[in-house]
Structures are given as structure tokens and as C-alpha cells.
Design a protein around this motif. Structure first.
Motif, PDB file in Angstrom:
ATOM      1  N   VAL A  74      44.883  55.334  30.209  1.00  0.00           N
ATOM      2  CA  VAL A  74      44.170  56.497  29.663  1.00  0.00           C
ATOM      3  C   VAL A  74      44.626  56.714  28.221  1.00  0.00           C
ATOM      4  O   VAL A  74      45.818  56.876  27.956  1.00  0.00           O
ATOM      5  N   VAL A  75      43.667  56.716  27.292  1.00  0.00           N
ATOM      6  CA  VAL A  75      43.973  56.830  25.866  1.00  0.00           C
ATOM      7  C   VAL A  75      43.141  57.952  25.256  1.00  0.00           C
ATOM      8  O   VAL A  75      41.910  57.947  25.333  1.00  0.00           O
ATOM      9  N   GLU A  76      43.816  58.915  24.667  1.00  0.00           N
ATOM     10  CA  GLU A  76      43.131  60.020  23.976  1.00  0.00           C
ATOM     11  C   GLU A  76      42.603  59.540  22.635  1.00  0.00           C
ATOM     12  O   GLU A  76      43.338  58.985  21.826  1.00  0.00           O
ATOM     13  N   LEU A  77      41.313  59.777  22.389  1.00  0.00           N
ATOM     14  CA  LEU A  77      40.684  59.342  21.145  1.00  0.00           C
ATOM     15  C   LEU A  77      40.461  60.473  20.159  1.00  0.00           C
ATOM     16  O   LEU A  77      40.553  60.271  18.946  1.00  0.00           O
ATOM     17  N   LEU A  78      40.136  61.659  20.649  1.00  0.00           N
ATOM     18  CA  LEU A  78      39.810  62.755  19.736  1.00  0.00           C
ATOM     19  C   LEU A  78      40.061  64.092  20.409  1.00  0.00           C
ATOM     20  O   LEU A  78      39.687  64.296  21.575  1.00  0.00           O
ATOM     21  N   ARG A  79      40.686  64.999  19.674  1.00  0.00           N
ATOM     22  CA  ARG A  79      40.739  66.422  20.025  1.00  0.00           C
ATOM     23  C   ARG A  79      40.167  67.182  18.849  1.00  0.00           C
ATOM     24  O   ARG A  79      40.612  67.005  17.713  1.00  0.00           O
ATOM     25  N   ASP A  80      39.198  68.023  19.122  1.00  0.00           N
ATOM     26  CA  ASP A  80      38.545  68.734  18.023  1.00  0.00           C
ATOM     27  C   ASP A  80      37.981  70.046  18.561  1.00  0.00           C
ATOM     28  O   ASP A  80      38.084  70.352  19.761  1.00  0.00           O
ATOM     29  N   THR A 330      57.303  57.853  14.636  1.00  0.00           N
ATOM     30  CA  THR A 330      56.349  58.916  14.948  1.00  0.00           C
ATOM     31  C   THR A 330      54.970  58.352  15.265  1.00  0.00           C
ATOM     32  O   THR A 330      54.190  58.971  15.990  1.00  0.00           O
ATOM     33  N   ILE A 331      54.651  57.176  14.720  1.00  0.00           N
ATOM     34  CA  ILE A 331      53.391  56.511  15.025  1.00  0.00           C
ATOM     35  C   ILE A 331      53.527  55.668  16.291  1.00  0.00           C
ATOM     36  O   ILE A 331      52.598  55.572  17.103  1.00  0.00           O
ATOM     37  N   VAL A 332      54.693  55.073  16.492  1.00  0.00           N
ATOM     38  CA  VAL A 332      54.924  54.183  17.640  1.00  0.00           C
ATOM     39  C   VAL A 332      55.004  54.945  18.958  1.00  0.00           C
ATOM     40  O   VAL A 332      54.515  54.478  19.989  1.00  0.00           O
ATOM     41  N   THR A 333      55.596  56.144  18.938  1.00  0.00           N
ATOM     42  CA  THR A 333      55.826  56.892  20.172  1.00  0.00           C
ATOM     43  C   THR A 333      54.527  57.157  20.919  1.00  0.00           C
ATOM     44  O   THR A 333      53.580  57.724  20.368  1.00  0.00           O
ATOM     45  N   ASP A 334      54.464  56.722  22.170  1.00  0.00           N
ATOM     46  CA  ASP A 334      53.301  56.909  23.055  1.00  0.00           C
ATOM     47  C   ASP A 334      52.017  56.340  22.482  1.00  0.00           C
ATOM     48  O   ASP A 334      50.923  56.855  22.749  1.00  0.00           O
ATOM     49  N   ILE A 335      52.110  55.270  21.718  1.00  0.00           N
ATOM     50  CA  ILE A 335      50.917  54.686  21.115  1.00  0.00           C
ATOM     51  C   ILE A 335      49.944  54.178  22.178  1.00  0.00           C
ATOM     52  O   ILE A 335      48.733  54.138  21.952  1.00  0.00           O
ATOM     53  N   LEU A 337      48.940  55.712  24.578  1.00  0.00           N
ATOM     54  CA  LEU A 337      48.149  56.849  25.042  1.00  0.00           C
ATOM     55  C   LEU A 337      47.301  57.485  23.950  1.00  0.00           C
ATOM     56  O   LEU A 337      46.539  58.410  24.236  1.00  0.00           O
ATOM     57  N   HIS A 338      47.410  57.018  22.724  1.00  0.00           N
ATOM     58  CA  HIS A 338      46.887  57.772  21.583  1.00  0.00           C
ATOM     59  C   HIS A 338      45.993  56.909  20.716  1.00  0.00           C
ATOM     60  O   HIS A 338      46.475  56.042  19.973  1.00  0.00           O
ATOM     61  N   GLY A 339      44.682  57.140  20.775  1.00  0.00           N
ATOM     62  CA  GLY A 339      43.725  56.350  20.027  1.00  0.00           C
ATOM     63  C   GLY A 339      43.884  56.378  18.523  1.00  0.00           C
ATOM     64  O   GLY A 339      43.815  55.330  17.870  1.00  0.00           O
ATOM     65  N   PRO A 340      44.070  57.562  17.897  1.00  0.00           N
ATOM     66  CA  PRO A 340      44.255  57.589  16.440  1.00  0.00           C
ATOM     67  C   PRO A 340      45.445  56.761  15.975  1.00  0.00           C
ATOM     68  O   PRO A 340      45.361  56.057  14.964  1.00  0.00           O
ATOM     69  N   LYS A 341      46.561  56.817  16.696  1.00  0.00           N
ATOM     70  CA  LYS A 341      47.719  55.988  16.339  1.00  0.00           C
ATOM     71  C   LYS A 341      47.375  54.510  16.454  1.00  0.00           C
ATOM     72  O   LYS A 341      47.788  53.693  15.624  1.00  0.00           O
ATOM     73  N   GLN A 342      46.635  54.153  17.480  1.00  0.00           N
ATOM     74  CA  GLN A 342      46.250  52.757  17.664  1.00  0.00           C
ATOM     75  C   GLN A 342      45.394  52.270  16.507  1.00  0.00           C
ATOM     76  O   GLN A 342      45.574  51.150  16.007  1.00  0.00           O
ATOM     77  N   GLU A 368      55.700  50.394  27.904  1.00  0.00           N
ATOM     78  CA  GLU A 368      54.266  50.491  27.633  1.00  0.00           C
ATOM     79  C   GLU A 368      53.987  50.417  26.137  1.00  0.00           C
ATOM     80  O   GLU A 368      52.982  49.828  25.715  1.00  0.00           O
ATOM     81  N   GLU A 369      54.840  51.038  25.324  1.00  0.00           N
ATOM     82  CA  GLU A 369      54.677  50.960  23.875  1.00  0.00           C
ATOM     83  C   GLU A 369      54.806  49.510  23.400  1.00  0.00           C
ATOM     84  O   GLU A 369      53.987  49.022  22.615  1.00  0.00           O
ATOM     85  N   TRP A 370      55.855  48.840  23.883  1.00  0.00           N
ATOM     86  CA  TRP A 370      56.071  47.443  23.480  1.00  0.00           C
ATOM     87  C   TRP A 370      54.900  46.563  23.899  1.00  0.00           C
ATOM     88  O   TRP A 370      54.418  45.749  23.110  1.00  0.00           O
ATOM     89  N   CYS A 371      54.430  46.719  25.121  1.00  0.00           N
ATOM     90  CA  CYS A 371      53.329  45.877  25.601  1.00  0.00           C
ATOM     91  C   CYS A 371      52.083  46.056  24.747  1.00  0.00           C
ATOM     92  O   CYS A 371      51.410  45.075  24.410  1.00  0.00           O
ATOM     93  N   TRP A 372      51.768  47.302  24.398  1.00  0.00           N
ATOM     94  CA  TRP A 372      50.572  47.533  23.575  1.00  0.00           C
ATOM     95  C   TRP A 372      50.749  46.919  22.192  1.00  0.00           C
ATOM     96  O   TRP A 372      49.855  46.223  21.689  1.00  0.00           O
ATOM     97  N   LEU A 373      51.892  47.140  21.586  1.00  0.00           N
ATOM     98  CA  LEU A 373      52.145  46.631  20.237  1.00  0.00           C
ATOM     99  C   LEU A 373      52.196  45.106  20.210  1.00  0.00           C
ATOM    100  O   LEU A 373      51.688  44.471  19.284  1.00  0.00           O
ATOM    101  N   GLU A 374      52.797  44.517  21.225  1.00  0.00           N
ATOM    102  CA  GLU A 374      52.835  43.062  21.312  1.00  0.00           C
ATOM    103  C   GLU A 374      51.426  42.498  21.472  1.00  0.00           C
ATOM    104  O   GLU A 374      51.078  41.470  20.883  1.00  0.00           O
ATOM    105  N   ALA A 375      50.587  43.200  22.231  1.00  0.00           N
ATOM    106  CA  ALA A 375      49.225  42.729  22.485  1.00  0.00           C
ATOM    107  C   ALA A 375      48.372  42.705  21.222  1.00  0.00           C
ATOM    108  O   ALA A 375      47.451  41.894  21.111  1.00  0.00           O
TER     109      ALA A 375
END
Length: 407
Positions: A74-80, A330-335, A337-342, A368-375
């Protein structure tokens, strides 16, 4: 206040897609009771959902979704926030891309919103929908093959000393942390993180120094860092030292002083990486540029540290093309889960690939952070997941190992 939230997720294979319509209908009734409306798109593998309603209600629905085992990644893309609802007064409407053609869905959503709620083709929410529908190969930016459950970790002793004695009258200490390439089993370098005389934080150390002596102390501390690195048995490995940008400007002959530190500790310039932080506004750009040229001419590597956290990152990247760029925690943490950071990290990777700059992710604490960044292509990492900083020593390293399932 009307809140808008968009997320994407992956279908858990334990759920039979034929049950989806019934599940959506029940979820729609629950959402309607909370005055939450929106749409759900499904392409056979992934969901994209738009939720609109009172902020507390939208947050409650999203929290429930995050705990729902039928959703994965589950990845958050936008809060507005918005002045009006875009979609129908129902809790959820399903658009199934398995049975509806993409252009039909787009037209239906646009017409649906336009007739009742003035949805326009340049609406930001509609752009998210269009990207998801029009990009089946990437599913709107989804990164595949991030599987934390496929990995376990094994601690192995590092080749460096775990504890080294201090020098006489050493004014500060250093905590050393490895930067590694996990899948290659390689230690890329060590970073020397300055600490106070009693092991306190960098802020604690520098707060004891008069403002007019700050940069002099900063440069002098690098001599102690290199001396400690040698005492740890660094051998041919590289060591990264943090330097305030203005230390290169305000201290006459700063580069020569640094080179003397290197020579005195029987190291060579090619082993040294100067990490320039973003924590300080750079004035005197001509002097700073000249100092950087001297560093590079001597063979010393250059890295931008904490990229994305301070004043000067983009300017430094444009002007000096460092060897390495370290993405701030601050960008890496929970990346994951977070679409804007991605999106930011993907842009950084693309930019650095064109400029032949190595990317390092720092502050990695979760698998989970490492797996996403490695991917997405990052190979070098620094963080508690792999090794914590150790005062005047180097810790054992937590190396990932793929779990092999027996057939």
C-alpha cells in the motif's frame, strides 16, 4: 474540510478476484456511513483508489486499508484538500480494467465527474487516474519484485577493529559506520561521524567552540578522523569525512591542510571522500569552486551528503557533479509506503545515471525500505539495518541472504 487521498496497492493472491465486486459493495456501504466517496480501479494486479470526505473519516478508512491483508504494498500517492467532491455520492465505484477498455474507463470517469462534479481533464486527481490506466506495464509507477520475506540477515564481523584507543589529548571522538553493497557483499567505505569528547552529538561538540573558530575546528577534526581510521586498520578501504562547505572557503590553504592530514596518516588522496553537507549556506562561490577543483585535482572524491535536507543540494549537483550523492534519511524513511518520496528518488536516480554519479541511500532501517530502493537500482546503503555507528570502532555487519525454498 473535504480531504482527498489517493493510494495504490497490490492484490494479495489469497483473494479471488471474482469476489471483488461483492467486497467493493460492502466497503462502499461502510464508506458511505462515514461520508467518504470515491472510485476504485483494478487492473488484475493493482488497485488505485481515490477517497474523498471529512479528513478524520478518510484517515480512518485508509488506516483500515493499510491493515487489510487483502492489500499488499500500500503506497500513499496524494493527500490534498478540495472545495467539492469529484465523484458520486456513493462510498465507492469500481472500474475493472480487466473487462473495460482503458479509453472507455477514462471517458466514463471524466464524463461521470464532469456531469455532476465539474471534473476536468487537467484535474490533478484525474491525471493520477490517467497515468495508472495508461501505463499497464508500470502500473502507474509501481516497483515490482520488492519481497522482504525472501530475505534473512546474518551478522558477520567486519575486517576493521571493533574498538580503537584514542590519541593523547584528542579533542573529539568519531563513530564509524560502513557503507555497503549488500548484494555484492562489499564494503564500499566507512564514514567517520564526529562526536564530542565524551561521545556526544556533533551539535554538542561544536556548541563548545567559539563561532569564529568553528571552521578551523571543523577542518582540524578531519586529521583526527583520518588518524582514527588508520588505527582501525582501514587498509586500502575508503573513508568518508564530513566537511562544512565554508571550511574550504574561510580557512586559508584548507585543501593543503587536508592533504597534510592524509599524508601524515599514511593514506592516499584516492581513499578519501569529502562529504559536503547541505546544512550551511555557501557564500564565496568562486573560492569554494577553486577549493573543489583542488580537491578533485588531488584525487580526493566528493560527495553531497544529506541530499534533499538543506540549502545547497541542487546547486552543488549542478555546479560540481560529485562522485557520490547520498539521499537523506528523511526521504528514505518509509519510502515503500510513500509515492511522492518514490517519485523524488526515481528522478534522482535518473539524473545521477546521466551524470555518472553513484547514489547512496542513507538512514535505511527497514528491510522494506532496502528492498524498494534496491529494486529501483540503488546498490549502496548505509543505515541501522546493516550496521550502526560505533564510537571509535566498526560494528559487525548485518548482511542479507536470500532464503532458498526447497522444492
Amino acid at each position: 474540510m473535504l480531504a482527498t487521498l489517493i493510494y495504490r496497492s497490490r492484490l494479495n493472491r489469497t483473494l479471488d478476484p471474482s469476489q471483488l465486486a461483492g467486497l467493493v459493495e460492502r466497503a462502499s456501504l461502510r464508506n458511505a456511513q462515514l461520508h467518504v466517496t470515491g472510485i476504485l480501479l483494478f487492473d488484475g494486479d493493482h488497485f488505485l483508489q481515490v477517497l474523498e470526505g471529512p479528513q478524520a473519516s478518510v484517515n480512518a478508512v485508509y488506516e483500515r486499508i493499510g491493515k487489510d491483508p487483502r492489500h499488499g504494498n500500500v503506497v500513499e500517492l496524494l493527500r490534498d484538500f478540495a472545495p467539492r467532491r469529484r465523484f458520486v455520492d456513493r462510498g465507492m465505484v469500481l472500474f475493472d480494467l480487466r473487462v473495460m477498455k482503458p479509453h472507455v474507463v477514462l471517458r466514463a470517469i471524466l464524463r461521470f465527474g464532469t456531469l455532476k462534479y465539474k471534473l476536468a481533464s487537467n484535474d490533478r486527481v484525474y491525471k493520477f487516474i490517467r497515468t495508472f490506466i495508461a501505463s499497464p506495464s508500470t502500473n502507474g509507477g509501481v516497483v515490482r519484485n520488492t519481497s522482504p520475506e525472501q530475505w534473512r540477515f546474518a551478522i558477520k564481523t567486519s575486517p576493521f577493529a571493533s574498538d580503537a584507543p584514542l590519541f593523547h589529548e584528542q579533542p573529539c571522538q568519531f563513530a564509524f559506520q560502513p557503507i555497503i553493497e549488500p548484494l555484492r557483499g562489499n564494503i564500499s567505505s566507512l564514514e567517520a561521524l564526529i562526536r564530542g569528547p565524551n561521545g556526544g552529538s556533533p551539535q554538542e561538540y561544536f556548541s563548545t567552540i567559539a563561532p569564529n573558530k568553528l571552521h578551523e575546528a571543523d577542518l582540524a577534526s578531519k586529521g583526527w578522523a583520518l588518524a582514527m581510521a588508520r588505527r582501525l586498520g582501514i587498509g586500502n578501504h575508503k573513508v568518508a569525512i564530513n566537511l562544512l562547505p565554508m571550511s574550504l572557503v574561510k580557512i586559508p590553504g584548507a585543501v593543503d591542510i587536508l592533504l597534510n592530514h592524509i599524508t601524515r596518516n599514511q593514506l592516499n588522496p584516492g581513499q578519501i571522500i569529502v562529504e559536503v553537507t547541505e546544512d550551511e549556506v555557501i557564500s564565496g562561490y568562486e573560492e569554494f569552486t577553486w577549493a573543489i577543483r583542488q580537491l578533485r585535482a588531488a584525487g580526493i572524491g566528493l560527495a553531497i551528503d544529506d541530499f534533499g535536507s538543506g540549502f545547497a543540494g541542487l546547486s552543488l549537483l549542478a555546479k560540481f557533479q560529485p562522485d557520490k550523492l547520498k539521499i537523506d534519511r528523511t526521504i528514505v524513511t518509509d519510502i515503500h509506503l510513500h509515492g511522492p518520496k518514490q517519485a523524488i528518488v526515481k528522478a534522482i536516480i535518473d539524473c545521477c545515471a546521466e551524470l555518472q554519479i553513484t547514489v547512496v541511500a542513507e538512514g535505511v532501517e527497514k528491510v522494506e525500505e532496502w528492498c524498494w530502493l534496491e529494486a529501483v537500482g540503488i546498490q549502496r546503503f548505509q543505515g541501522f539495518l546493516f550496521a550502526r555507528p560505533v564510537l571509535n570502532g566498526v560494528s559487525a555487519i548485518n548482511w542479507p541472504q536470500r532464503i532458498l525454498h526447497k522444492i
